[in-house]
Design a protein around this motif. Structure first.
Motif: not given
Length: 87
Positions: A9-29
């Motif tokens: 579950k931690r692996v899945q949660v980490t993957a979801v959060r990583t995708e979310r963080n990437k999307a937010i960073r991309s939006e900021v850029k």
């Protein structure tokens, strides 16, 4: 791959959060590039409106924990300084 259920579950949660963080960073850029393009075009009114939108997105990213508070402050400060160079 993990064998324990909680570790899986931690692996899945980490993957979801990583995708979310990437999307937010991309939006900021994207918003930062808009401000920089407006400054490059020497359009003060557009630059100020884009700056306002960019600050909102950057601060939201900081509140979600994507960026550290000091990073948020630095990004906002540099963009504000850039826009203020326009006469």
């Amino acid at each position: 791959m993990a064998n324990i259920k909680s570790a899986k579950k931690r692996v899945q949660v980490t993957a979801v959060r990583t995708e979310r963080n990437k999307a937010i960073r991309s939006e900021v850029k994207t918003y930062v590039k808009r401000v920089e393009a407006a400054v490059e075009a020497k359009d003060k009114a557009l630059a100020e409106s884009e700056l306002k939108a960019a600050i909102k997105v950057i601060e939201m990213a900081g509140s979600k924990g994507v960026y550290h508070d000091n990073t948020v402050s630095r990004k906002v400060s540099r963009l504000s300084k850039l826009v203020n160079t326009l006469a």
